[in-house]
Design an enzyme around this catalytic site. Sequence first.
Site, PDB file in Angstrom:
ATOM      1  N   HIS A  20       0.886  -1.177   0.000  1.00 63.15           N
ATOM      2  CA  HIS A  20       0.000   0.000   0.000  1.00 63.15           C
ATOM      3  C   HIS A  20       0.916   1.217   0.000  1.00 63.15           C
ATOM      4  O   HIS A  20       1.691   1.389   0.946  1.00 63.15           O
ATOM      5  CB  HIS A  20      -0.884   0.000   1.244  1.00 63.15           C
ATOM      6  CG  HIS A  20      -1.702  -1.254   1.384  1.00 63.15           C
ATOM      7  ND1 HIS A  20      -3.002  -1.343   0.954  1.00 63.15           N
ATOM      8  CD2 HIS A  20      -1.373  -2.490   1.877  1.00 63.15           C
ATOM      9  CE1 HIS A  20      -3.459  -2.565   1.188  1.00 63.15           C
ATOM     10  NE2 HIS A  20      -2.491  -3.282   1.739  1.00 63.15           N
ATOM     11  N   HIS A 198      -7.989  -8.610  -0.262  1.00 65.27           N
ATOM     12  CA  HIS A 198      -7.463  -9.114   0.997  1.00 65.27           C
ATOM     13  C   HIS A 198      -8.499 -10.109   1.532  1.00 65.27           C
ATOM     14  O   HIS A 198      -9.697  -9.778   1.598  1.00 65.27           O
ATOM     15  CB  HIS A 198      -7.320  -7.980   2.014  1.00 65.27           C
ATOM     16  CG  HIS A 198      -6.169  -7.043   1.761  1.00 65.27           C
ATOM     17  ND1 HIS A 198      -5.939  -6.435   0.563  1.00 65.27           N
ATOM     18  CD2 HIS A 198      -5.175  -6.620   2.595  1.00 65.27           C
ATOM     19  CE1 HIS A 198      -4.852  -5.671   0.662  1.00 65.27           C
ATOM     20  NE2 HIS A 198      -4.365  -5.768   1.883  1.00 65.27           N
ATOM     21  N   GLU A 201      -6.981 -12.613   6.238  1.00 56.15           N
ATOM     22  CA  GLU A 201      -5.956 -11.976   7.081  1.00 56.15           C
ATOM     23  C   GLU A 201      -6.440 -12.104   8.527  1.00 56.15           C
ATOM     24  O   GLU A 201      -5.797 -12.749   9.348  1.00 56.15           O
ATOM     25  CB  GLU A 201      -5.762 -10.507   6.668  1.00 56.15           C
ATOM     26  CG  GLU A 201      -4.686  -9.770   7.464  1.00 56.15           C
ATOM     27  CD  GLU A 201      -4.590  -8.283   7.100  1.00 56.15           C
ATOM     28  OE1 GLU A 201      -5.551  -7.753   6.504  1.00 56.15           O
ATOM     29  OE2 GLU A 201      -3.560  -7.663   7.436  1.00 56.15           O
ATOM     30  N   ASP A 279       3.576  -5.147   2.441  1.00 54.34           N
ATOM     31  CA  ASP A 279       2.287  -4.601   2.896  1.00 54.34           C
ATOM     32  C   ASP A 279       2.383  -3.101   3.218  1.00 54.34           C
ATOM     33  O   ASP A 279       2.034  -2.269   2.371  1.00 54.34           O
ATOM     34  CB  ASP A 279       1.764  -5.414   4.096  1.00 54.34           C
ATOM     35  CG  ASP A 279       0.253  -5.359   4.248  1.00 54.34           C
ATOM     36  OD1 ASP A 279      -0.419  -4.724   3.420  1.00 54.34           O
ATOM     37  OD2 ASP A 279      -0.275  -5.976   5.206  1.00 54.34           O
ATOM     38  N   ASP A 280       2.826  -2.767   4.424  1.00 51.91           N
ATOM     39  CA  ASP A 280       2.951  -1.367   4.862  1.00 51.91           C
ATOM     40  C   ASP A 280       4.294  -1.227   5.571  1.00 51.91           C
ATOM     41  O   ASP A 280       4.355  -1.161   6.807  1.00 51.91           O
ATOM     42  CB  ASP A 280       1.805  -1.015   5.831  1.00 51.91           C
ATOM     43  CG  ASP A 280       0.447  -1.211   5.197  1.00 51.91           C
ATOM     44  OD1 ASP A 280       0.044  -0.358   4.394  1.00 51.91           O
ATOM     45  OD2 ASP A 280      -0.197  -2.244   5.489  1.00 51.91           O
TER      46      ASP A 280
HETATM   47  N1  ADE Z   1      -4.674  -1.410   4.372  1.00 52.40           N
HETATM   48  C1  ADE Z   1      -3.361  -1.248   4.480  1.00 52.40           C
HETATM   49  N2  ADE Z   1      -2.794  -2.354   4.966  1.00 52.40           N
HETATM   50  C2  ADE Z   1      -3.781  -3.253   5.162  1.00 52.40           C
HETATM   51  C3  ADE Z   1      -3.832  -4.584   5.642  1.00 52.40           C
HETATM   52  N3  ADE Z   1      -2.746  -5.256   6.029  1.00 52.40           N
HETATM   53  N4  ADE Z   1      -5.037  -5.177   5.708  1.00 52.40           N
HETATM   54  C4  ADE Z   1      -6.129  -4.534   5.340  1.00 52.40           C
HETATM   55  N5  ADE Z   1      -6.135  -3.289   4.889  1.00 52.40           N
HETATM   56  C5  ADE Z   1      -4.968  -2.651   4.793  1.00 52.40           C
HETATM   57 ZN    ZN Z   2      -2.443  -5.153   2.552  1.00 51.14          ZN
END
Ligand code: ADE
Ligand code: ZN
Length: 338
Positions: A20, A198, A201, A279-280
Amino acid sequence: MAKSIESFIAGLPKTELHLHIEGSLEPEQMMMFARRNGVNLPYASVEEIKAAYSFKDLQEFLDIYYQGMSVLQTRQDFYDLTVAYLKRVHADNVRHVEIFFDPQGHTERGVPFEDVIEGILDGLAFGEAEWGISSHLILSFLRHLSEDAAFETLAQAEPYLDRILGVGLDSSELGHPPSKFARVFAAARDKGLKLFAHAGEEGPPEYVWEALDLLNIDRMDHGNRSMEDPDLIKRLATDQMALTVCPLSNLKLCVVDDMQNHPLKRMMDAGLKVTVNSDDPSYFGGYMNDNYGAVTEALSLSKDDLAVIARNGIEASFVNEDRRAELLDELDAYLAMA
Ligand code: ADE
Ligand code: ZN
């Protein structure tokens, strides 16, 4: 970890398929953008920002993530953010990226859709020219918002459809199953877009089934909880559905309690097509090489395992066939001398 496997990971040509762009906003950048745009942050320093990055679940992270992205306001901001990310992953020898952006996190604050997407697209073009990193952009819908809001966002994207790869589904998973977005995903498919979601998770295996059977996705993001359902594992293996697994994210968001219990190796042993992604990264403590390194150490992955993961990333990407051949050649040349 032995030095040799660390340097093997560093040199491995990699793809990033689950990132993201707003999640690459580093604390230092957050302070800089806040100053530049006159935004008041609830943090006085980079250290205070970093101290806030302790999450017990996905929602705790998302609250901080949406607050963090509020410093992004202009086309220039989105350009700078994208270029900074590509520069960082160039250092990790990432050769191709398919990145998400969350337009609704910006348009709901009054930032024009055009400024967001054009800034990011210009940044991606710069990254290709400067570092040879090929790229695709994926528009992600926020699943805590309505399907009507997703339709509005899809309409805003209409002038850019030839420059986005597809649509994704992210944000708060529990209580927002894929079925909520079946119509807008069908509409996106009709426009020729690829579909990503997604799933699994935090959500149960049923959500993964819905992503497959109701959304007809082309690739799955995370997918961890699929491992609770043997029939689902079989289905994913038979279809060779690619999963974009994010180890450090899973640890930081308590999807796994310990990296040694991460399902990645079990997924591989079950014949699933797994990839490794960040991911982030600025929120979860590591970019691509850190993610590869963390699972390698915890799960004792071999160089052969890592080569499979890197190859899966190329095969699961949506590059054209010329670029795919180029990336595979690059990987094979590396493996031949490694
Ligand atoms: N938005 C940013 N990272 C995310 C994640 N790991 N799961 C869901 N939404 C997200
Ligand atoms: Zn994600």
